[in-house]
Design an enzyme around this catalytic site. Structure first.
Site, PDB file in Angstrom:
ATOM      1  N   GLU A   1      -9.608   4.414   6.545  1.00 17.22           N
ATOM      2  CA  GLU A   1      -8.741   4.869   7.633  1.00 17.22           C
ATOM      3  C   GLU A   1      -9.502   5.641   8.707  1.00 17.22           C
ATOM      4  O   GLU A   1      -9.313   5.421   9.897  1.00 17.22           O
ATOM      5  CB  GLU A   1      -7.564   5.682   7.089  1.00 17.22           C
TER       6      GLU A   1
ATOM      7  N   GLU B   1      -5.120  -2.645  12.825  1.00 21.05           N
ATOM      8  CA  GLU B   1      -4.877  -3.492  11.649  1.00 21.05           C
ATOM      9  C   GLU B   1      -5.877  -4.639  11.609  1.00 21.05           C
ATOM     10  O   GLU B   1      -6.363  -5.014  10.549  1.00 21.05           O
ATOM     11  CB  GLU B   1      -3.444  -4.026  11.627  1.00 21.05           C
TER      12      GLU B   1
ATOM     13  N   ALA C   1       2.219  -0.015  10.654  1.00 23.06           N
ATOM     14  CA  ALA C   1       1.889  -1.402  10.365  1.00 23.06           C
ATOM     15  C   ALA C   1       1.051  -1.461   9.098  1.00 23.06           C
ATOM     16  O   ALA C   1       0.620  -0.422   8.593  1.00 23.06           O
ATOM     17  CB  ALA C   1       1.103  -2.014  11.524  1.00 23.06           C
ATOM     18  N   MET C   2       0.814  -2.688   8.623  1.00 21.10           N
ATOM     19  CA  MET C   2       0.055  -2.849   7.378  1.00 21.10           C
ATOM     20  C   MET C   2      -0.867  -4.052   7.473  1.00 21.10           C
ATOM     21  O   MET C   2      -0.449  -5.144   7.858  1.00 21.10           O
ATOM     22  CB  MET C   2       1.055  -2.991   6.215  1.00 21.10           C
TER      23      MET C   2
ATOM     24  N   GLU D   1       0.847  -1.187   0.000  1.00 22.40           N
ATOM     25  CA  GLU D   1       0.000   0.000   0.000  1.00 22.40           C
ATOM     26  C   GLU D   1       0.888   1.245   0.000  1.00 22.40           C
ATOM     27  O   GLU D   1       1.856   1.288   0.758  1.00 22.40           O
ATOM     28  CB  GLU D   1      -0.912   0.035   1.230  1.00 22.40           C
TER      29      GLU D   1
END
Ligand code: B3K
Ligand code: ZN
Length: 882
Positions: free
Chosen positions: A329, A307, A271-272, A130
């Site tokens: 988000e 997450e 983080a992802m 991303e």
């Protein structure tokens, strides 16, 4: 300078994709310097596209193309396609039926210092896709509205890469000659490529499980470098807490049989949320009582939850295009804020979130980079992972929650999930679901999505004793922002409570309505009157309770009135806010005194107010600590017309010292009463005791008192938890202290093998007001533990100095600005995302005096004219100057 001006992408130009990718089978032969990627795509024309284009245009960057095969039998020649620096066009692809394209390319993870795509971190291979990193792995339709089913096979050396992970469920594995092995993964859920991930390395795993509300057992795995295995327990517990909470509050259950988290040392952000395989910055996973502070523990739980929550708000339902980023988000931040509030203290969490919003997001919204939570244009999308999209986005979702109530909001989220599961949608779809489920009209409310800037509410009131009414007049106004000269009135929920002079709750009864303890006023016009009836005396007004909207308030209030609210407001947020306003007003007066060389004198009302707070019994000691905390220098700066960092620092230090002098006994008692060893305990009580104790220590250390300096020294030496050790070291670094140097050395010695603790050591020194700080920062740049290639380290040193040390960063001679620009220029080639984030300290140049303005803009110009300036850096620097 760059040769071609970088291109801007506009929301208004959105069109549906011309082609769809149904499935993708990826094969990676992993190698540090030469990874071979084979991608087998099943594509077809998108029936929804009106384009007549028969060429297929794929995105791809920094790829070495080896071959392309059509329908498994026809190898394409260079007449059949064309390559540019960032695309691959395949001519005349089949239009009538699905077709298969197999593409082979190689990539070099080792030279990938931008940490986007496939890269190396301490010998481990990992990915970050991303927003647009997948195009650095292979040619693809790298846009979130192209959703495909992924299967991934990883082939690698068994010794170097014993663990091979990707999204979904492991479906097969095997051995190969030459000590190679392979693992295949299948993700049954269609997803956009930004959610793809792979990880390969020598990793250890903490494993546990979670039983869902419907009785399914989910295996939970946290992978880390071997020496970190003893720091995963809190992350695991946090994940389980988050999974339970999402079931209870949103009815959302996890969907795969496996949930994996990998912690990596080199990571551009926090983080992802990759499907089933989250990749985390170590900072938001690793914790042990002696290495992580209470606030680290809280942040870890918050980010793990964030997450995890993305699995529904982001993954199952994703964004149509990157302009819709706040859809996932803003909503997910709102969800994680509520989760943390439920887990810890609602009052404290709300105050912390608002503090950050008002100091940092308000500054963004008032500056040259102001943009709506749904932006209309970008050059580099990575630059739009902003406080506005995230934090203001969360406030917008929170306002919907406030307007609809918890139940109405839940009806709306249920409908949103039911309508859009498996789709890539827009903010508009979210609002429509909220409207439809509640049968309300949010037309005007939608302006929050398109209008930038922080609205200002000006509030006045009159009490009519004869009629027993109170009229509240609220005006709204939003200053212009770049590209938006004229603003329309917004739909703003303003929560209000009233308090009688004796401190009891006064009824809130709007004309024609029922009486209640508090009421939500819906402001929709530029100016509106609200009449409260049945008030037997003029009440004190507690307005914008819980910070019910992201706005600034202008309301004249005397210090006495604020002190009254600090003692009597039943709304925990407003009670704290009254104290902040009270001290803020006084400090503002003192700033003017400093500027005019007048003698400083602290209004006794402040000392009284603090004395009263200190005298009360508090159950929530963290909240108590916040009541005793002074507004930050950054927050105070935001309130000033022309920011004077020196005067702010002096005035605030003076208040701190005077309070310490006057309240020394109470602060000492509080310190001693709460000073006990509860290391390893993370319940609200133990956390609160550490917090209040360390708040007292921070006041007391302003005094030039040897006994107290010894307390700090002792605390540093004997602490068995990082909260206490760090708090003691902070006061020693931020005040003159005989053991300062020794303790810094000892701390380094003690923790040199714990990267995250050493980050704290860098950040602490970089943010110190001590006079030698700039020299220290320069020396630290040359420290063997400093590395420009490690984002956490850069943020700890360069970030802390430029963003958390206004006094020294804004030194009048401009050395701070020049230093920052040097680092940004060095980072521009190494890691553009980290470089562009660092510019923010210069963006607010208009807020300073003419001398500093000139010095800051000169550095921005210099950054902009860097050779081979990246899109990331160019966009932020040029817009800052515009
Ligand atoms: N979605 C990621 C952020 C990706 C940032 C890319 N520059 C983490 C999050 O918000 O959960
Ligand atoms: Zn997120």
């Amino acid at each position: 300078m760059r040769d071609a001006s970088p291109q801007t992408t506009y929301l208004k130009d959105y069109t549906v994709p011309e082609y769809l990718i149904h499935s993708v089978a990826l094969n990676f032969v992993l190698d540090e310097e030469n990874t071979l990627v084979t991608s087998r795509l099943t594509l077809s024309r998108n029936p929804a596209s009106r384009s007549m284009e028969t060429d297929l245009v794929l995105t791809g960057e920094n790829l070495l193309l080896r071959r392309i095969v059509l329908n498994d039998d026809t190898e394409l020649t260079d007449k059949d396609y064309q390559k540019t620096l960032d695309s691959l066009t395949v001519y005349n692809v089949p239009q009538q039926q699905p077709f298969v394209l197999t593409i082979e390319n190689t990539i070099n993870p080792k030279i990938n210092t931008a940490l986007e795509g496939l890269y190396l971190s301490n010998g481990m291979l990992c990915t970050q896709c991303e927003a647009e990193g997948f195009r650095k792995i292979t040619y693809f339709l790298d846009r979130p509205d192209v959703m495909a089913k992924f299967t991934t096979t990883l082939v690698a050396d068994k010794g170097r890469y014993p663990v091979l992970l990707s999204n979904g469920n492991k479906i097969a594995q095997g051995e190969l000659p030459g000590n190679q092995h392979w693992v295949s993964w299948e993700d049954p859920f269609s997803k956009p490529c930004y959610l793809f991930a792979l990880v390969a390395g020598q990793l250890e795993c903490l494993e546990d499980k979670f039983t869902t509300q419907s009785g399914r057992d989910i295996s939970l795995q946290i992978f880390v470098e071997p020496h970190d295995l003893d720091k995963c327990a809190h992350a695991m517990q946090s994940l389980q807490n988050a999974m339970r909470w999402d079931e209870e509050v949103y009815g959302c259950e996890y969907d795969l049989d496996l949930y994996m988290i990998v912690a990596v040392s080199h990571f551009n952000m926090g983080a992802m949320e990759n499907k089933g395989l989250n990749v985390f910055n170590t900072k938001f996973v690793l914790a042990r009582p002696d290495t992580a502070t209470d606030s680290d523990y809280e942040h870890i739980e918050g980010v793990i939850a964030h997450e995890y929550f993305h699995n529904w708000t982001g993954n199952r339902i994703t964004c149509r295009d990157w302009f819709q980023l706040s859809l996932k988000e803003g909503f997910t931040v709102f969800r994680d804020q509520e989760f943390t509030g439920d887990r810890t203290s609602k009052a404290v969490k709300r105050i912390e979130d608002v503090n950050m919003l008002r100091t940092r997001q308000f500054a963004e919204d008032a500056g040259p980079l102001a943009h709506p939570i749904r932006p209309d244009a970008y050059i580099e999308i990575n630059n739009f992972y902003t406080l506005t999209v995230y934090e203001k986005g969360a406030e917008v979702v929170r306002m919907i929650h406030t307007l609809l109530g918890a139940e109405g909001f839940r009806k709306g989220s249920d409908l949103y999930f039911a309508r859009h599961d498996g789709q890539a949608v827009t903010c508009e779809d979210f609002v429509k679901a909220m409207e439809a489920a509640n049968n309300v009209d949010l037309s005007q409310f939608r302006r929050w999505y398109s209008q930038a800037g922080t609205p200002v509410l000006t509030i006045s009131h009159t009490y009519n004793a004869a009629g027993q009414t109170l009229t509240l007049t609220i005006k709204q106004h939003c200053p212009p922002t770049p590209g938006q000269a004229v603003k329309e009135p917004l739909h703003i929920p303003v929560k209000v409570g009233l308090i009688y002079p004796a401190g009891s709750v006064a009824p809130c009864q709007l004309e024609g309505g029922a009486a209640a303890d508090e009421v939500i006023l819906e402001l929709t016009q530029a100016e509106q009157d609200f009449v409260f009836t049945g008030l037997t005396a003029a009440p004190a007004i507690s307005v914008l309770r819980g910070f019910s909207a992201p706005v600034k308030l202008v309301m004249e209030r005397s210090l006495e009135e604020l002190a009254f609210l600090l003692s009597h407001d039943s709304d925990t947020f407003n009670r704290w806010e009254a104290g902040q306003q009270l001290v803020g007003q006084v400090i503002t007066g003192l700033v003017a005194d400093v500027q005019n060389n007048r003698e400083l004198r602290l209004d006794p009302i402040i000392i009284d107010a603090f004395r009263q707070v200190l005298a009360q019994p508090w159950e929530d000691l963290s909240y108590f600590s916040l009541l005793l905390s002074l507004p930050s220098e950054t927050y105070l700066a935001e309130q000033m017309e022309v920011i004077d960092v020196v005067a702010i620092h002096k005035a605030r230090e003076f208040v701190k010292l005077t309070l310490a002098e006057n309240l020394q006994n109470a602060l000492q008692t509080l310190y001693l009463n709460n000073h006990r060893d509860e290391s390893g305990q993370f319940d609200a009580g133990a956390i609160g005791r550490r917090r209040i104790k360390n708040t007292c220590l921070s006041y007391l250390c302003a005094l030039d008192d040897l006994a107290i300096k010894n307390w700090a020294h002792q605390q540093f030496k004997t602490a068995k938890n990082m909260t206490d050790q760090m708090a003691a070291l902070s006061v020693m670094v931020n005040n003159p202290h005989y053991a300062r140097k020794q303790c810094l050395t000892d701390f380094y010695q003690q923790w040199q093998h714990e990267a995250l603790v050493i980050d704290k050591w860098f950040a602490l020194q970089a943010s110190s007001p001590a006079p030698d700080t700039f020299a220290t920062v320069q020396a630290l740049m040359a420290h063997p533990a400093f590395d420009l290639g490690t984002p956490n380290r850069v943020r700890a040193l360069v970030g802390a100095f430029s963003q958390a040390n206004p006094l020294h960063f804004h030194a009048a001679n401009g050395q701070g600005y020049q230093f920052l620009a040097d680092q940004i220029i060095a980072l521009n080639t190494l890691n553009p995302q980290v470089a562009s984030r660092m510019i923010s300290a210069l963006t607010s140049w208009r807020r300073y005096d003419a001398g500093r303005q000139a010095l800051m803009t000169a550095q921005l110009e210099r950054i902009m004219s860097t050779e081979a300036v990246s899109k990331d850096v160019y966009e932020i620097a040029s817009k800052s100057l515009a």
